[in-house]
Design an enzyme around this catalytic site. Structure first.
Site, PDB file in Angstrom:
ATOM      1  N   LYS A   8      18.116  -1.664 -22.101  1.00 52.52           N
ATOM      2  CA  LYS A   8      18.037  -1.703 -23.672  1.00 52.52           C
ATOM      3  C   LYS A   8      17.053  -2.391 -24.188  1.00 52.52           C
ATOM      4  O   LYS A   8      16.332  -3.191 -23.475  1.00 52.52           O
ATOM      5  CB  LYS A   8      19.318  -2.184 -24.194  1.00 52.52           C
ATOM      6  CG  LYS A   8      19.656  -3.556 -23.353  1.00 52.52           C
ATOM      7  CD  LYS A   8      20.306  -4.484 -24.281  1.00 52.52           C
ATOM      8  CE  LYS A   8      19.126  -5.298 -25.226  1.00 52.52           C
ATOM      9  NZ  LYS A   8      18.481  -6.699 -24.778  1.00 52.52           N
ATOM     10  N   LYS A  65      29.596  -8.661 -17.270  1.00 50.92           N
ATOM     11  CA  LYS A  65      30.117  -9.768 -17.125  1.00 50.92           C
ATOM     12  C   LYS A  65      31.710  -9.919 -16.811  1.00 50.92           C
ATOM     13  O   LYS A  65      32.392  -9.132 -17.492  1.00 50.92           O
ATOM     14  CB  LYS A  65      30.028 -10.624 -18.510  1.00 50.92           C
ATOM     15  CG  LYS A  65      28.348 -10.769 -18.761  1.00 50.92           C
ATOM     16  CD  LYS A  65      28.043 -11.671 -19.666  1.00 50.92           C
ATOM     17  CE  LYS A  65      26.683 -11.768 -20.250  1.00 50.92           C
ATOM     18  NZ  LYS A  65      25.930 -12.984 -19.660  1.00 50.92           N
ATOM     19  N   GLU A 113      22.134 -18.734 -28.480  1.00 49.35           N
ATOM     20  CA  GLU A 113      21.240 -19.024 -27.478  1.00 49.35           C
ATOM     21  C   GLU A 113      20.441 -20.198 -27.882  1.00 49.35           C
ATOM     22  O   GLU A 113      19.946 -20.377 -29.125  1.00 49.35           O
ATOM     23  CB  GLU A 113      20.113 -17.996 -27.050  1.00 49.35           C
ATOM     24  CG  GLU A 113      20.920 -16.826 -26.487  1.00 49.35           C
ATOM     25  CD  GLU A 113      20.038 -15.907 -26.023  1.00 49.35           C
ATOM     26  OE1 GLU A 113      19.507 -15.920 -24.623  1.00 49.35           O
ATOM     27  OE2 GLU A 113      19.662 -15.248 -26.908  1.00 49.35           O
ATOM     28  N   ASP A 135      17.714  -6.302 -30.327  1.00 45.13           N
ATOM     29  CA  ASP A 135      17.710  -6.891 -29.106  1.00 45.13           C
ATOM     30  C   ASP A 135      19.174  -7.194 -28.556  1.00 45.13           C
ATOM     31  O   ASP A 135      19.464  -7.278 -27.446  1.00 45.13           O
ATOM     32  CB  ASP A 135      16.819  -8.216 -28.923  1.00 45.13           C
ATOM     33  CG  ASP A 135      16.718  -8.921 -27.598  1.00 45.13           C
ATOM     34  OD1 ASP A 135      16.653  -8.192 -26.572  1.00 45.13           O
ATOM     35  OD2 ASP A 135      16.877 -10.039 -27.589  1.00 45.13           O
ATOM     36  N   HIS A 171      24.704  -5.568 -27.403  1.00 53.68           N
ATOM     37  CA  HIS A 171      25.670  -6.563 -26.901  1.00 53.68           C
ATOM     38  C   HIS A 171      26.761  -6.871 -27.816  1.00 53.68           C
ATOM     39  O   HIS A 171      27.968  -6.673 -27.387  1.00 53.68           O
ATOM     40  CB  HIS A 171      24.997  -7.854 -26.287  1.00 53.68           C
ATOM     41  CG  HIS A 171      23.965  -7.756 -25.349  1.00 53.68           C
ATOM     42  ND1 HIS A 171      24.091  -6.685 -24.550  1.00 53.68           N
ATOM     43  CD2 HIS A 171      22.810  -8.588 -25.354  1.00 53.68           C
ATOM     44  CE1 HIS A 171      22.696  -6.708 -23.649  1.00 53.68           C
ATOM     45  NE2 HIS A 171      22.058  -7.790 -24.124  1.00 53.68           N
ATOM     46  N   LYS A 194      18.438 -17.093 -31.663  1.00 48.05           N
ATOM     47  CA  LYS A 194      17.732 -17.987 -30.590  1.00 48.05           C
ATOM     48  C   LYS A 194      17.498 -19.349 -31.206  1.00 48.05           C
ATOM     49  O   LYS A 194      17.625 -19.235 -32.395  1.00 48.05           O
ATOM     50  CB  LYS A 194      16.588 -17.114 -30.403  1.00 48.05           C
ATOM     51  CG  LYS A 194      16.557 -15.819 -29.646  1.00 48.05           C
ATOM     52  CD  LYS A 194      15.722 -15.678 -28.587  1.00 48.05           C
ATOM     53  CE  LYS A 194      15.751 -14.315 -27.666  1.00 48.05           C
ATOM     54  NZ  LYS A 194      16.803 -14.319 -26.502  1.00 48.05           N
TER      55      LYS A 194
HETATM   56  C1  BG6 Z   1      19.005  -9.853 -23.360  1.00 47.98           C
HETATM   57  C2  BG6 Z   1      18.228 -10.271 -24.350  1.00 47.98           C
HETATM   58  O1  BG6 Z   1      19.681  -8.556 -23.469  1.00 47.98           O
HETATM   59  O2  BG6 Z   1      20.296 -10.740 -23.338  1.00 47.98           O
HETATM   60  C3  BG6 Z   1      17.467 -11.463 -24.162  1.00 47.98           C
HETATM   61  O3  BG6 Z   1      16.934  -9.201 -24.260  1.00 47.98           O
HETATM   62  C4  BG6 Z   1      18.802 -12.515 -24.482  1.00 47.98           C
HETATM   63  O4  BG6 Z   1      16.845 -11.828 -25.784  1.00 47.98           O
HETATM   64  C5  BG6 Z   1      19.776 -11.980 -23.105  1.00 47.98           C
HETATM   65  O5  BG6 Z   1      18.236 -13.734 -23.986  1.00 47.98           O
HETATM   66  C6  BG6 Z   1      21.018 -12.902 -23.080  1.00 47.98           C
HETATM   67  O6  BG6 Z   1      22.041 -12.560 -22.143  1.00 47.98           O
HETATM   68  P1  BG6 Z   1      22.774 -13.782 -21.538  1.00 47.98           P
HETATM   69  O7  BG6 Z   1      23.499 -12.924 -20.141  1.00 47.98           O
HETATM   70  O8  BG6 Z   1      21.836 -14.806 -20.940  1.00 47.98           O
HETATM   71  O9  BG6 Z   1      23.766 -14.115 -22.508  1.00 47.98           O
END
Ligand code: BG6
Length: 484
Positions: free
Chosen positions: A143, A177, A211, A230, A235, A335
């Site tokens: 993705k 997950k 994040e 993204d 997600h 972020k």
């Molecule tokens: C990815 C994104 O799909 O998922 C990233 O491209 C992001 O930007 C990441 O940091 C987050 O995934 P996780 O599993 O660390 O929550």
């Protein structure tokens, strides 16, 4: 555990995703012995000159992304030994002869994992087919697939001419997950949640993926992508459809995919001329994370100093069906936020008649918080009587930490999904119609935000995003969980 013979070819073998997620996932699967003996890996990239150079890169860049508890020297060495390397420019069809020689005609399935820019998906698939590599093959597409609905359709059409739908694995690692799978167990394995899981009893739902991380070394990719493509289109909407779906007939891929698609199709279209009422677009400025000063997004490597790309999104979504009509779903991701966590908050309605007298605590009292990461936990807030005379209420909570109960070691998302591809299980991958429904829904926001005069709202690194995200909830008489 698989006994399947396979050749696993990783395009984008020196990319950020390979470094952070795919190679560590592959290593863990190797260490856990789930990949059997009859499989080999071929990394494909332009950056490393040869196999030795590639393995040096893996040693210096990937090791630190393997969880410490999972690192074992011997397993690491035998993992590296399983690799071949092909230096290849994906835009040059001639280079694919080299790959065809390396893959050979050996037994088993061929997995082509395209951890590259989506603009390379079609040229790579064509070159694979031209070199006889599409037989016995499965192709994994990372993705975001495309840039918008139109480009994702064009990619799906072109890839669909080469591979059948059941050979195409569109990956969204959130589906792999353990905690996301556990949502299904929680909702459909217990009788007490499902009757309340509807508009009559639920006032609003919040879904957050936050994040602390910035864009790191991915400035170039990220600046063309932004948080909406993204994180939201994939997600967050996958989490939303898992939280909101009807009970599936069974856990097979067809039943689950059918119910998730119904949710995505029922999303209320966003108001084209009024996007700012339902969507907040933010970008981080400098600030403090873990006690360290961090730069503004516009000062990150490979990011233009006047970039308007969003690093934060907050949205209000509604699902137009009998179960959810009128219930706002607040989605948020960003972020450089104050914490790293993924969490679902279900705010229940106040009791229909409070015999205990009016209480400001009603909402704080009736709430379920499901944390997916970093810890997997459930916290159920209830109201209880404060000890002493009279009838004063206070909010108390029941806590369930899954780690305390489920001691066995968890499978990482990528580890599970890689194994599923090799074994041909499609349930945790995103079919074309789901993906296109998600693009269709975000399209009005993409359009609105592509106007050059629209700039994001700024927020300091280490905070919870722009004030407008709180104001959006205030209009509905609620707040984000941390703001109480
Ligand atoms: C990815 C994104 O799909 O998922 C990233 O491209 C992001 O930007 C990441 O940091 C987050 O995934 P996780 O599993 O660390 O929550």
């Amino acid at each position: 555990q698989t006994d399947q013979a396979f050749t696993f070819v990783l395009f984008g073998g020196t990319g950020d995703l390979s470094m952070r997620k795919i190679l560590p996932g592959l290593y863990q699967a190797h260490r856990d012995g789930v990949l059997g003996k009859a499989g080999r890996f071929i990394a494909v990239a332009r950056a490393a000159p040869d196999r030795e150079g590639y393995l040096d890169w893996v040693n210096s860049h990937v090791r630190s992304h393997v969880p410490k508890a999972a690192f074992e020297d011997e397993a690491w060495q035998s993992f590296l030994e399983r690799f071949d390397y092909v230096r290849l420019d994906a835009t040059n069809p001639e280079d694919f002869h080299k790959l065809a020689r390396a893959v050979g005609s050996g037994e088993g399935v061929r997995v082509f994992y395209l951890a590259t820019s989506p603009s390379l998906f079609v040229p790579i698939c064509r070159s694979l087919a031209d070199n006889g590599l599409s037989e016995r093959a499965r192709v994994v597409l990372e993705k975001p697939l495309g840039y918008d609905l139109k480009s994702s359709r064009a990619i799906n059409d072109a890839v669909g001419e080469i591979f059948a739908e059941e050979q195409i694995y569109r990956i969204d690692h959130y589906l792999g997950k353990e905690s996301v799978q556990n949502l299904l167990a929680l909702r459909f394995g217990n009788v007490m949640f499902e009757p309340l899981w509807r508009r009559e009893w639920v006032e609003s739902i919040q879904i957050t993926i936050a994040e602390k991380l910035g864009v790191e070394a991915r400035g170039d990719f990220y600046d063309k992508t932004g948080a909406l493509r993204d994180m939201v289109q994939n997600h967050l909407l996958q989490l939303l459809s898992t939280v909101a779906m009807e009970p599936p007939l069974s856990m097979d891929s067809e039943s689950i995919r059918k119910e998730k698609l119904s949710v995505l199709r029922a999303l209320k279209p966003l108001p084209l001329n009024d996007i700012s009422k339902v969507a907040v677009r933010g970008q981080y400025t400098s600030g403090v994370i873990n006690g360290q000063q961090v730069p503004a997004y516009r000062d990150e490597q490979e990011v233009p100093p006047d970039s308007n790309t969003e690093t934060f999104v907050a949205l209000k979504a509604e699902i137009e069906n009998w179960r959810w009509a009128g219930v706002p779903f607040f989605l948020r991701t960003g972020k450089r936020l104050a914490e790293s966590k993924a969490e679902i908050v279900v705010n229940f309605r106040p009791v229909p008649h409070s015999a205990l007298g009016p209480s400001v605590l009603q909402t704080v009292g009736n709430r379920l918080v499901i944390q997916l990461q970093p810890q997997e936990s459930i916290r159920l807030y209830c109201l209880a009587k404060q000890p002493g005379p009279g009838m004063q209420l206070q909010s108390v909570h029941l806590d369930l930490e899954f780690d305390e109960f489920l001691k066995s070691s968890r499978m990482e998302a990528y580890e599970r999904l890689l194994l599923d591809v090799i074994d041909g299980r499609l349930a945790l991958f995103v079919p074309r119609d789901e993906q296109e429904a998600a693009w269709r829904w975000v399209e009005p926001i993409l359009e609105e935000w592509s106007r050059p005069e629209k700039s994001p709202k700024f927020y300091s690194s280490g905070t919870w995003g722009p004030a407008a995200a709180s104001a959006m909830l205030a209009k509905h008489g609620t707040t984000w969980l941390e703001e109480e």
